[in-house]
Design a protein around this motif. Structure first.
Motif, PDB file in Angstrom:
ATOM      1  N   HIS D  37       0.838  -1.214   0.000  1.00  0.00           N
ATOM      2  CA  HIS D  37       0.000   0.000   0.000  1.00  0.00           C
ATOM      3  C   HIS D  37       0.868   1.258   0.000  1.00  0.00           C
ATOM      4  N   ARG D  40       2.045   1.715  -3.591  1.00  0.00           N
ATOM      5  CA  ARG D  40       0.982   2.108  -4.515  1.00  0.00           C
ATOM      6  C   ARG D  40       0.595   3.567  -4.348  1.00  0.00           C
ATOM      7  N   HIS D  41       0.863   4.126  -3.157  1.00  0.00           N
ATOM      8  CA  HIS D  41       0.499   5.526  -2.949  1.00  0.00           C
ATOM      9  C   HIS D  41       1.703   6.456  -2.989  1.00  0.00           C
ATOM     10  N   ASN D  58      -6.387  -3.718  -6.183  1.00  0.00           N
ATOM     11  CA  ASN D  58      -6.286  -2.283  -5.870  1.00  0.00           C
ATOM     12  C   ASN D  58      -7.323  -1.789  -4.856  1.00  0.00           C
ATOM     13  N   ASP D  60      -8.524  -0.026  -1.230  1.00  0.00           N
ATOM     14  CA  ASP D  60      -8.020   0.998  -0.308  1.00  0.00           C
ATOM     15  C   ASP D  60      -8.581   0.711   1.075  1.00  0.00           C
ATOM     16  N   ALA D 247      -2.021   3.780   6.633  1.00  0.00           N
ATOM     17  CA  ALA D 247      -2.477   2.462   6.146  1.00  0.00           C
ATOM     18  C   ALA D 247      -2.548   1.438   7.269  1.00  0.00           C
TER      19      ALA D 247
END
Lengths: 306, 276, 306, 276
Positions: D37, D40-41, D58, D60, D247
């Motif tokens: 995570h 990905r961010h 994907n 969140d 996260a």
């Protein structure tokens, strides 16, 4: 495969169809007279595509129209025709009898096994049947394998990885998420086994809207998507529209007569209608709208088919 | 009570289904399609009906449309199988019966839906076999039918091309090929009903009343064995006719018959052995 | 398989569990701490089932509890444990180290291939991996097969046909139609490959209600269904309830200590609670209700796991 | 800026992900889960993240829960793969990277999550490999990690049992076994970061600043090759730390570390080569 990670795969129909090169191994989605990728088929004819090798299960006007336009070299469907209702596929039949199209007729279950081999990254898949059928004589590429446990000899088939799968869906987003209604036929398997999926959708919507309807083919399997209302016409795309039986009958008549009649159909609906907007005009917006009224009542639904 | 040949024919097909069977038909098969609905609403209420090209389980269609892949055929179905889900079930032996026809059908029940004449240069290119060449190997029983027996071209000594295997081909018998399905059990034509003898050859069991054995022999390309107990085809029952007429308001079944056979109508009253 | 055509498959939990004989090859549905068939597992312990051979993907308290009660002879899961959070599976670990359970550890992908062989009626299935892993040394039943096209040698695995698959679903009807939420894990494959599916549902509803929610496992694949509220507790069954982490921790503490502690857990929650009604009372209706409050807010959801 | 070892460790894992990769983690892997995570961010916004035990694409998640198969990990996912859909994609080579750990990891990156001691009578029966023994063969690259390097039991010359293949086992090399995946690319431990040399053996590339080469040698069961350009592990950036903390509000990543390592905290200002 491989996964397509782009965020925007929206293309015009012409550029989407341009992703299918001459001689490509093409998987056709849908089945019989339902959800066939007709807008893409018509565009391939407009672009004078040649030498295609088509594979699929049971198909109809999609294959016959491509054959009529001289776009197909090899046909590996399990069936091409218009069922009991409108009979044999006229152009396909003529080309097969004349030897101008190579017929490698296959079987739905064998095609499924070959797609699964591709999907699972396996170099072959055993199949139960096929033995005893002359279908096997049309497929020198088949082999045999002996079961290491039972000693039984089974037919072995190679993986089938189409260069492009052409799919039509009622709904999709610009990332390539597609929602389909059942029966999916082989569309899910084609999407996973093909090198690229090129899709048309009747309506382009937000990702949330596709997710709400249910994503059948995920964006990461789709290379390009084009928005084409009535993109499956004259075949059905429920819940939006039923198939256009009178139009199919008109095509079958023209294709059976061949010559000027067939040329007339092609000129009127395909080559002479340079875009799908033009196609819809020639077919008539009223007629198209009528195909959506199947849901009003059983009587209305039956009338469309009478 | 009056009924037409196409109605009687469909009822004869329906009666080849046993209760609690899992039954499937191929596409382009209106007679078989209607027959399955007749069976499910009369003598086989606990059968599992799989609609041919939609893989819908036990639907109650408002009508049978002229195409096999239509939403009408999914109405009322609690479940729709996936394509692969049906084929897997059939190939592993969980489907009991399939209806199968052909442009040619030979004495052993081999069928040809691929090509008349040499396949390399066919005299007539037929539509193709769909899933048959695997399904015929593993499905429990096959009910074959043709509505073109009279033409003399449908029942032949040997198919020009074997799309779907019956009881025996030049490659061998089903047992020799290791097939788990039982092969053809019945062959229903517009002239009569055949079963298969121990050697796997078709044998005439029942005749429609306006047909004689000689008519059958004249129309059949292989030598016709006749059962010692040859009988007329049992007439349809009122319940069967009522269900049939309700299930097929568009009369799609009729598209399978010649004009001549569509004119064949019958009447019968209440006799012993009458199903009505 | 074979298809189950009965119209009413509703049984009490005791009679449903009785369909699992001693020594049966049992597939366990769900995965990790989600949708495990715990009510059936507890009932099998109450009925003193013995000699079971369990197969599945990644599991936890279901397998560990059956091992703790002495019900399992052979374990063919790909993983048994409580992840990083609560660690190794105490009873499974102890039994494996003592040799009182035969460990035939497998791999999710291999189990999938074996189930597919059963589903497709094939006597074997080739797999890509496995070579190079000592997992293979635990499976003398594996063979090898040479690809007739590439000449490549692949590991071949036999079909896996469990005698019974034990599944839990949030919703189902008395015909046996089951609705599941994703991930389905291997439940769909188990249903098709097993000789019988025995299911529990949190709530028995009408066929229309299951159809409206979506049928994941169709009635014709299900032999028996029992209605057991919170039938997956202490594992989750969304959207109804999250997993009960404190309860799992309590189990892991007792099972790690073994002896009187483990006996105490079994007496309190399983053998001493002769029915699932009794089980729910011991756990506490308030506690169970609290597990349903995950959906109220992210904070509420996090609190359940803190 | 202050951060703890567990945070730095997760960022080091995240940085092994390249943008536009399809990335997967096994279950029971909070550090890898959080790292995906983070990536990905930050630097890999176009990666395709497949959540380990839910196969959600994907998502969140509002938080990372202590179990890998939880609805929280599917929140916001436009698509959830089926189990077989993910495994097929991985086996055919469409997944680029997998995070993998093990109770034992040897010099060639073979991992053991099955048993310490003889498998017939284990000293410790570990949980098991899940899908690894097939996935490790075909997934593009593997990022290995352990948080127990210091114990001296994690990095061994030879695994008691090879659950998932690295670069070479007694059976041969990946190439010799016909495997299409590239095998281990990185090994991240609480002491430093390794890559793999041409012979497929682990090679020390980066050290955490409070660790020396001798500490690594002392803790490692195989001979440690050291890269000529051995450097400190690049510190985390503020963006990476912010995403990480958002996260993983429950701090599930911390469950992988010993109490001693959880006490390791670091500070740094803005120096050249600082990522923040």
């Amino acid at each position: 495969m491989p996964f397509q990670l782009g965020a925007d795969k929206l293309l015009g129909l012409d550029r989407a169809a341009a992703l299918v090169p001459d001689g490509a191994l093409v998987a056709l989605g849908g089945g019989l007279s339902a959800r066939l990728p007709m807008a893409l088929v018509r565009e391939l004819v407009r672009q004078r595509r040649r030498g295609l090798h088509v594979v699929g299960s049971a198909h109809g006007i999609d294959v016959d129209l491509l054959v009529a336009a001289g776009a197909i070299a090899v046909c590996e469907e399990s069936y091409v025709g218009f069922e009991q209702d409108l009979g044999l596929a006229p152009a396909y039949r003529r080309a097969a009898e004349a030897g101008s199209v190579e017929v490698r007729e296959s079987c739905c279950a064998t095609v499924l096994a070959q797609l699964r081999a591709a999907e699972c990254g396996l170099p072959f898949m055993p199949v139960r049947g096929v033995k005893g059928s002359d279908i096997r004589s049309l497929h020198p590429e088949y082999g045999e394998v002996t079961c290491p446990f039972t000693g039984e000899t089974l037919v072995a088939v190679p993986p089938l990885c189409p260069d492009v799968a052409l799919l039509h869906a009622p709904l999709g987003d610009r990332r390539g998420n597609l929602h389909l209604e059942q029966p999916y036929v082989l569309d899910e398997r084609f999407a996973a086994a093909s090198r690229a999926v090129v899709a048309t959708v009747d309506e382009l919507v937000s990702t949330d809207a596709v997710v709400a309807a249910g994503v059948t083919v995920p964006a990461h399997l789709v290379a390009a998507v084009a928005e084409v209302p009535y993109g499956a016409h004259p075949t059905s795309c429920y819940p939006r529209y039923a198939y256009d039986r009178p139009h199919l009958a008109e095509y079958v008549r023209a294709a059976t007569a061949g010559g000027a009649d067939l040329a007339g159909y092609l000129d009127r609906y395909v080559t002479g209608a340079p875009t799908e907007e033009a196609y819809r005009k020639v077919v008539g917006e009223d007629r198209l709208a009528a195909l959506g009224r199947w849901s009003e009542s059983t009587a209305a639904w039956q009338e469309l088919f009478a | 009570m009056n009924f037409s040949l196409d109605e009687w024919f469909v009822v004869a097909l329906a009666r080849t289904i046993r209760d609690r069977e899992v039954v499937f038909h191929g596409f382009g098969s209106p007679c078989a399609q209607v027959a399955m609905h007749v069976a499910r609403h009369t003598h086989a209420r606990d059968m599992l009906l799989v609609e041919g090209a939609t893989y819908a389980v036990n639907p109650d269609p408002p009508f049978v449309p002229p195409t096999g892949n239509d939403l009408a055929l999914q109405q009322g179905a609690p479940y729709r199988m996936r394509f692969e889900e049906f084929f897997d079930a059939a190939v592993r032996g969980d489907v009991d019966r399939m209806f199968l026809s052909g442009g040619q059908i030979d004495a052993y029940g081999n069928t040809n839906v691929t090509a008349i004449g040499p396949v390399s240069a066919p005299k007539v290119k037929l539509g193709g076999g769909g899933g048959g060449c695997n399904l015929a190997a593993t499905i429990g029983h096959l009910t074959l039918w043709t509505t073109r027996h009279r033409s003399g071209r449908a029942l032949v000594e040997r198919c020009d091309f074997v799309t779907d295997m019956g009881h025996r081909t030049p490659e061998g018998s089903r047992a020799e090929l290791g097939f788990t399905g039982g092969g053809p059990e019945w062959l229903v034509t517009e002239l009569g009903v055949f079963d298969y003898d121990a050697g796997g050859r078709a044998r005439l069991r029942q005749l429609f009343p306006d047909v004689g054995v000689e008519d059958v022999r004249a129309a059949t390309g292989f030598e016709v064995g006749v059962a010692p107990d040859l009988r007329p085809v049992p007439p349809p029952g009122t319940a069967e006719l009522a269900v049939l007429r309700a299930a097929d308001p568009l009369g799609v079944r009729r598209s399978e018959f010649s004009a001549r056979d569509l004119e064949r109508t019958f009447t019968h009253g209440h006799r012993p052995g009458c199903g009505c």
